[in-house]
Scaffold this motif. Structure first.
Motif, short mmCIF file in Angstrom:
data_model
loop_
_atom_site.label_atom_id
_atom_site.label_comp_id
_atom_site.label_asym_id
_atom_site.label_seq_id
_atom_site.Cartn_x
_atom_site.Cartn_y
_atom_site.Cartn_z
N TYR A 53 0.53 4.22 -2.73
CA TYR A 53 0.28 5.63 -2.41
C TYR A 53 1.40 6.51 -2.96
N ASN A 62 -3.95 8.13 -3.74
CA ASN A 62 -4.97 7.32 -3.06
C ASN A 62 -5.80 6.52 -4.07
N LYS A 63 -6.80 5.82 -3.59
CA LYS A 63 -7.60 4.95 -4.45
C LYS A 63 -8.29 5.75 -5.56
N ARG A 85 0.83 -1.20 0.00
CA ARG A 85 0.00 0.00 0.00
C ARG A 85 0.86 1.25 0.00
N LYS A 86 1.96 1.20 0.75
CA LYS A 86 2.85 2.35 0.81
C LYS A 86 3.39 2.68 -0.58
#
Length: 199
Positions: A50, A55-56, A46-47
């Protein structure tokens, strides 16, 4: 190789990761695609996601752009056709191909991506509404030019024709996602084109 802000090379292929994210959004829609689904498919943490994509919501926008330039490139190609009827024919044929590409999700990311969303999906819903409206506006402008060049009758309604073609394409995307075969969709497109304004 791309570098991060810290100056170290990335340990993954950002283009390949974005394409994998595009497929997940295409298959599962914006809300259905969890961060876990996305990062596992992309093969990154996830890091890293990002850091590379934001973000998503930002990742979704980038994936949609990737779709527009890849499977959805038929739109810009169709707009270059010499006559309005050929524009419509190429647009619908391209839509059918994109909706039924072997080895890819069926349907259209721009249609299925946010058909049913809750509060967290409103941004994606609005983004895709704008994306579809943008495509329809390009068709309308092209058909308006056809009227001015006498390629379409003087009393033809460019907005209505663009809306009609877009509605058929969107409907075929839903049909494809439901399992319709390519040949069935071709027959739908052929039937729709029989309503084309006479010269």
């Amino acid at each position: 190789m791309e570098e991060t802000r810290m100056g170290r090379p990335r340990a993954f292929d950002a283009d390949a990761a974005l394409e994998k994210a595009m497929v997940i959004f295409w298959e599962q829609g914006y809300e259905g695609a969890s961060l876990t689904d996305l990062t596992e498919a992309m093969g990154i943490s996830r890091k890293s996601m990002y850091a590379a994509f934001g973000n998503k919501e930002q990742l979704f926008r980038k994936a949609l752009q990737r779709y527009t330039e890849g499977p959805g490139a038929y739109v810009s190609q169709a707009l270059q056709a010499p006559t309005a009827r050929e524009v419509a024919t190429m647009f619908l044929a391209g839509s059918i191909r994109a909706n039924t590409l072997p080895g890819w999700p069926t349907g259209c990311l721009g249609v299925q991506g946010a058909l049913a969303v809750g509060k967290t999906g409103r941004i994606a819903h609005d983004t895709l509404t704008e994306w579809r409206a943008h495509g329809q506006a390009h068709l309308r402008e092209r058909f308006q030019r056809a009227v001015e060049e006498s390629d379409l009758p003087a009393d033809a309604d460019p907005d209505l024709i663009a809306r009609f073609i877009m509605t058929i394409a969107n409907g075929m995307a839903v049909q494809a996602a439901g399992g319709a075969e390519r040949e069935d969709l071709r027959r739908v497109a052929d039937t729709a084109l029989r309503c084309w304004p006479p010269a």
